[in-house]
Design a protein around this motif. Sequence first.
Motif, PDB file in Angstrom:
ATOM      1  N   LYS A 151     -57.534 -22.240 -24.446  1.00  0.00           N
ATOM      2  CA  LYS A 151     -59.033 -22.278 -24.666  1.00  0.00           C
ATOM      3  C   LYS A 151     -59.915 -21.609 -25.963  1.00  0.00           C
ATOM      4  O   LYS A 151     -60.414 -22.086 -26.527  1.00  0.00           O
ATOM      5  CB  LYS A 151     -59.922 -21.821 -23.202  1.00  0.00           C
ATOM      6  N   ALA A 152     -59.419 -20.272 -25.868  1.00  0.00           N
ATOM      7  CA  ALA A 152     -59.930 -19.175 -26.917  1.00  0.00           C
ATOM      8  C   ALA A 152     -59.478 -19.984 -28.362  1.00  0.00           C
ATOM      9  O   ALA A 152     -60.452 -19.849 -29.264  1.00  0.00           O
ATOM     10  CB  ALA A 152     -59.857 -18.076 -26.620  1.00  0.00           C
ATOM     11  N   VAL A 153     -58.359 -20.333 -28.349  1.00  0.00           N
ATOM     12  CA  VAL A 153     -57.591 -20.671 -29.596  1.00  0.00           C
ATOM     13  C   VAL A 153     -58.364 -22.092 -30.163  1.00  0.00           C
ATOM     14  O   VAL A 153     -58.735 -22.168 -31.208  1.00  0.00           O
ATOM     15  CB  VAL A 153     -56.163 -20.941 -29.558  1.00  0.00           C
ATOM     16  N   VAL A 178     -59.253 -25.329 -46.051  1.00  0.00           N
ATOM     17  CA  VAL A 178     -59.139 -24.486 -45.028  1.00  0.00           C
ATOM     18  C   VAL A 178     -59.700 -25.198 -43.666  1.00  0.00           C
ATOM     19  O   VAL A 178     -59.171 -25.046 -42.694  1.00  0.00           O
ATOM     20  CB  VAL A 178     -59.994 -23.253 -45.209  1.00  0.00           C
ATOM     21  N   ALA A 179     -60.816 -25.912 -43.864  1.00  0.00           N
ATOM     22  CA  ALA A 179     -61.228 -26.623 -42.770  1.00  0.00           C
ATOM     23  C   ALA A 179     -60.447 -27.655 -42.154  1.00  0.00           C
ATOM     24  O   ALA A 179     -60.295 -28.079 -41.034  1.00  0.00           O
ATOM     25  CB  ALA A 179     -62.613 -27.333 -43.149  1.00  0.00           C
ATOM     26  N   LEU A 180     -59.640 -28.314 -43.162  1.00  0.00           N
ATOM     27  CA  LEU A 180     -58.674 -29.151 -42.815  1.00  0.00           C
ATOM     28  C   LEU A 180     -57.405 -28.684 -42.314  1.00  0.00           C
ATOM     29  O   LEU A 180     -56.965 -29.111 -41.280  1.00  0.00           O
ATOM     30  CB  LEU A 180     -58.349 -30.193 -44.106  1.00  0.00           C
ATOM     31  N   GLY A 181     -57.142 -27.656 -42.863  1.00  0.00           N
ATOM     32  CA  GLY A 181     -55.574 -27.017 -42.444  1.00  0.00           C
ATOM     33  C   GLY A 181     -55.979 -26.064 -41.158  1.00  0.00           C
ATOM     34  O   GLY A 181     -54.735 -26.143 -40.519  1.00  0.00           O
ATOM     35  N   ILE A 182     -57.023 -25.616 -40.810  1.00  0.00           N
ATOM     36  CA  ILE A 182     -56.846 -24.773 -39.819  1.00  0.00           C
ATOM     37  C   ILE A 182     -56.558 -25.531 -38.407  1.00  0.00           C
ATOM     38  O   ILE A 182     -56.360 -24.965 -37.215  1.00  0.00           O
ATOM     39  CB  ILE A 182     -58.092 -23.920 -39.696  1.00  0.00           C
ATOM     40  N   THR A 183     -57.156 -26.498 -38.400  1.00  0.00           N
ATOM     41  CA  THR A 183     -56.838 -27.424 -37.337  1.00  0.00           C
ATOM     42  C   THR A 183     -55.623 -27.628 -36.881  1.00  0.00           C
ATOM     43  O   THR A 183     -55.091 -27.758 -35.641  1.00  0.00           O
ATOM     44  CB  THR A 183     -57.618 -28.863 -37.535  1.00  0.00           C
ATOM     45  N   SER A 184     -54.506 -27.356 -37.728  1.00  0.00           N
ATOM     46  CA  SER A 184     -53.061 -27.267 -37.370  1.00  0.00           C
ATOM     47  C   SER A 184     -52.678 -26.251 -36.187  1.00  0.00           C
ATOM     48  O   SER A 184     -51.505 -26.252 -35.854  1.00  0.00           O
ATOM     49  CB  SER A 184     -51.996 -27.459 -38.771  1.00  0.00           C
ATOM     50  N   VAL A 185     -53.428 -25.064 -36.435  1.00  0.00           N
ATOM     51  CA  VAL A 185     -53.277 -24.084 -35.318  1.00  0.00           C
ATOM     52  C   VAL A 185     -53.329 -24.537 -33.941  1.00  0.00           C
ATOM     53  O   VAL A 185     -52.572 -24.192 -33.122  1.00  0.00           O
ATOM     54  CB  VAL A 185     -54.378 -22.842 -35.704  1.00  0.00           C
ATOM     55  N   LEU A 186     -53.750 -25.663 -33.730  1.00  0.00           N
ATOM     56  CA  LEU A 186     -54.005 -26.279 -32.456  1.00  0.00           C
ATOM     57  C   LEU A 186     -52.416 -26.652 -32.006  1.00  0.00           C
ATOM     58  O   LEU A 186     -52.290 -26.971 -30.707  1.00  0.00           O
ATOM     59  CB  LEU A 186     -54.620 -27.330 -32.176  1.00  0.00           C
ATOM     60  N   ARG A 187     -51.323 -26.771 -32.728  1.00  0.00           N
ATOM     61  CA  ARG A 187     -50.207 -27.240 -32.354  1.00  0.00           C
ATOM     62  C   ARG A 187     -49.571 -26.277 -31.555  1.00  0.00           C
ATOM     63  O   ARG A 187     -48.303 -26.307 -31.165  1.00  0.00           O
ATOM     64  CB  ARG A 187     -49.303 -27.322 -33.625  1.00  0.00           C
ATOM     65  N   LEU A 188     -49.759 -24.849 -31.842  1.00  0.00           N
ATOM     66  CA  LEU A 188     -49.324 -23.785 -31.176  1.00  0.00           C
ATOM     67  C   LEU A 188     -49.600 -23.366 -29.693  1.00  0.00           C
ATOM     68  O   LEU A 188     -48.768 -22.617 -29.078  1.00  0.00           O
ATOM     69  CB  LEU A 188     -49.636 -22.431 -32.043  1.00  0.00           C
ATOM     70  N   VAL A 189     -50.518 -24.051 -29.189  1.00  0.00           N
ATOM     71  CA  VAL A 189     -50.917 -23.883 -27.838  1.00  0.00           C
ATOM     72  C   VAL A 189     -51.080 -24.907 -27.085  1.00  0.00           C
ATOM     73  O   VAL A 189     -51.544 -26.197 -27.613  1.00  0.00           O
ATOM     74  CB  VAL A 189     -52.222 -22.942 -27.805  1.00  0.00           C
ATOM     75  N   GLU A 190     -51.356 -24.777 -25.732  1.00  0.00           N
ATOM     76  CA  GLU A 190     -51.464 -25.851 -25.026  1.00  0.00           C
ATOM     77  C   GLU A 190     -51.875 -25.266 -23.470  1.00  0.00           C
ATOM     78  O   GLU A 190     -51.576 -24.148 -23.027  1.00  0.00           O
ATOM     79  CB  GLU A 190     -50.419 -26.642 -24.697  1.00  0.00           C
ATOM     80  N   ALA A 234     -52.892 -15.688 -26.096  1.00  0.00           N
ATOM     81  CA  ALA A 234     -52.004 -16.613 -25.987  1.00  0.00           C
ATOM     82  C   ALA A 234     -50.515 -16.060 -26.217  1.00  0.00           C
ATOM     83  O   ALA A 234     -49.400 -16.924 -25.775  1.00  0.00           O
ATOM     84  CB  ALA A 234     -52.266 -17.827 -26.926  1.00  0.00           C
ATOM     85  N   GLN A 235     -50.504 -15.129 -27.150  1.00  0.00           N
ATOM     86  CA  GLN A 235     -49.260 -14.642 -27.516  1.00  0.00           C
ATOM     87  C   GLN A 235     -48.301 -15.794 -28.074  1.00  0.00           C
ATOM     88  O   GLN A 235     -46.901 -15.603 -27.754  1.00  0.00           O
ATOM     89  CB  GLN A 235     -48.547 -13.954 -26.378  1.00  0.00           C
ATOM     90  N   VAL A 236     -48.900 -16.611 -28.903  1.00  0.00           N
ATOM     91  CA  VAL A 236     -47.924 -17.648 -29.450  1.00  0.00           C
ATOM     92  C   VAL A 236     -47.455 -17.200 -30.946  1.00  0.00           C
ATOM     93  O   VAL A 236     -46.846 -17.987 -31.684  1.00  0.00           O
ATOM     94  CB  VAL A 236     -48.524 -18.741 -29.502  1.00  0.00           C
TER      95      VAL A 236
END
Length: 226
Positions: A101-103, A84-96, A177-179
């Motif tokens: 910031k909050a994400v 989970v620690a490794l995988g949850i970083t992929s969420v950063l692909r969804l926002v810019e 963010a509504q992504v």
Amino acid sequence: MSATTAPNAAGVASPGTATTPTAAGRLRRGTAPVALAVGSVAAIAGMALHAEGLPDEAFVRTIESQPGQWLASHLALGLGMALVALGITSVLRLVEGRQAKAVVVGTMVAAVGAALMSLGDLAHGVVAFALAGHVDAAASLAAQEAYFAQPAIMILSMAGMLLPLGLVILGVGLFRAQVVPRWLAAVVLVSPIAVQAGMASGPRMLAFGLPFVVAMGALARETARA
């Protein structure tokens, strides 16, 4: 051969052209989402296998009566949280941009919390397993209490709570963010509350852990598509 007709040796697409992802590229991009989904299932399975909370020596005797299950529980939980620690970083692909910031904060806090929870659960699992069958329940309880009283272990145990905090922040950030669909942001937000309500142990976690599995699985799907 002119510069305008020379092949792109680096394999970088020219402006306005599309490239077909390589197998290595697809694997690299898909690893984190798969880790997130698989890790959430493993973590909840480990919690479901975990002995339910009992008072003091009664709990130790429960561990001693099923050492294999105890070890399997902590290995599944530790490995699951590491994934989970490794995988949850992929969420950063969804926002810019500003909406991220909050994400970003929620994602990084959750990742750190999951990694530290993984270390703490693996360590405790090994300590209790090593004591089982070698000392009586009272001595085992005293040894485990002394283990948890160490400052470094206390900090490690408390730091694991960064995971639920991070998921709450992440859920709020995804709302703003509504992504992702709003239902998914809501499930991410409530998933750590459900896990805590299930007390993170025993067969009841198959129900209380479901929001966490659904949230991480759906996030994995969204990030794999991003």
